[in-house]
Scaffold this motif. Sequence first.
Motif, short mmCIF file in Angstrom:
data_model
loop_
_atom_site.label_atom_id
_atom_site.label_comp_id
_atom_site.label_asym_id
_atom_site.label_seq_id
_atom_site.Cartn_x
_atom_site.Cartn_y
_atom_site.Cartn_z
N MET A 79 -3.03 -0.27 -10.48
CA MET A 79 -1.77 0.47 -10.61
C MET A 79 -1.93 1.91 -10.16
N LEU B 230 -1.50 1.73 -6.51
CA LEU B 230 -0.12 1.42 -6.15
C LEU B 230 0.79 2.63 -6.31
N THR C 139 3.22 4.16 -3.46
CA THR C 139 4.68 4.29 -3.62
C THR C 139 5.09 5.76 -3.60
N ASN D 103 10.27 4.74 -7.92
CA ASN D 103 8.92 5.27 -8.10
C ASN D 103 8.74 5.84 -9.50
N LEU E 160 -3.39 4.41 1.85
CA LEU E 160 -4.10 3.30 1.22
C LEU E 160 -5.59 3.40 1.51
#
Length: 322
Positions: free
Chosen positions: A32, A35, A39, A79, A285
């Motif tokens: 998370m 992630l 985001t 978000n 990423l």
Amino acid sequence: MGPVLTPLALIARRWTPSPRTLRRAALSAVMMSVLIIITGGAVRLTGSGLGCDTWPKCTDDSLFATPAQGFHGAVEFGNRMLTYVLSAAVGWAIIAVRSVKPRRRGLTRLAWVQFWIVLSNAVLGGITVWMGLNPWTVAGHFLAANALLTVAVVTWHRTGEGDTAPRPRVPGPVRRLSWAITITSGLLIALGTTVTGSGKHAGDSSDVPRMPWDWTVAAHAHAIAAWVVCALAIAMWLVLRVVDAPDDTRARARDLLIVLVMQGAVGYVQYFTGVPEILVAAHMLGSSLMWIAVVRLALSLRERPPATPAIPAQADPELAKA
């Protein structure tokens, strides 16, 4: 009357997670954390940074995004909502760590540090909105997210170790080389924020201030740091083979090299193609994956074996006869 137990203590009294469950709970916080970085980048890359123009509400009159705010409001509000999912993952890690038997206080502290970083970064995100996406607060928001990722990875790694004092698995010079990789990689990520802060993806379609230098100069400095990290990573990979390091440590060095090559390729392609949004997202990423690889490599250079219970002393036969 006994002491009043906290909800966590009550759960811990009734439940003990398996090692597999513990690892999964810690890993969920890592996933998370990655992630939320991605985001957050999507908010900026879609120009939705001010889709909700205030904080903690989305507008002065509404806690939620309204149809009038359209796509940008939905992206920014989505978000924000994802922060609650991140908080749930961190909360799950805290519960699992607290419920381990015997209690692991050091591991519990690491899990709670994640909670406080999430809370403080949510406030920093609100300040970023209040300041109209000031690039310095945007950079701070991103670096705080990476701080969360760091602690989450350390917690995840520590769930597979004991609580004894760490002992080295490689010679001292190799550990110092790892520190050089870690520090230089942190600098590389920080320099990446200067490219973002001076580049064209400001996070909103309005007139957002930028950092006071040419983004191409910042990109060149970022690239130099990347080459230094690559050189150090290659040196680490070679040195670990020379000192016959454990297989898992050499695997961590290999993983770092693979991520660096991929990240470098994406970085150069995005630079020469006008920094398209999809490649910027891929580069973000890659930044997270690189940092995870760096932290895991550093942690693999030492070990904390589980404490072995002392063997009970056998009774002296002569004393037993007495």
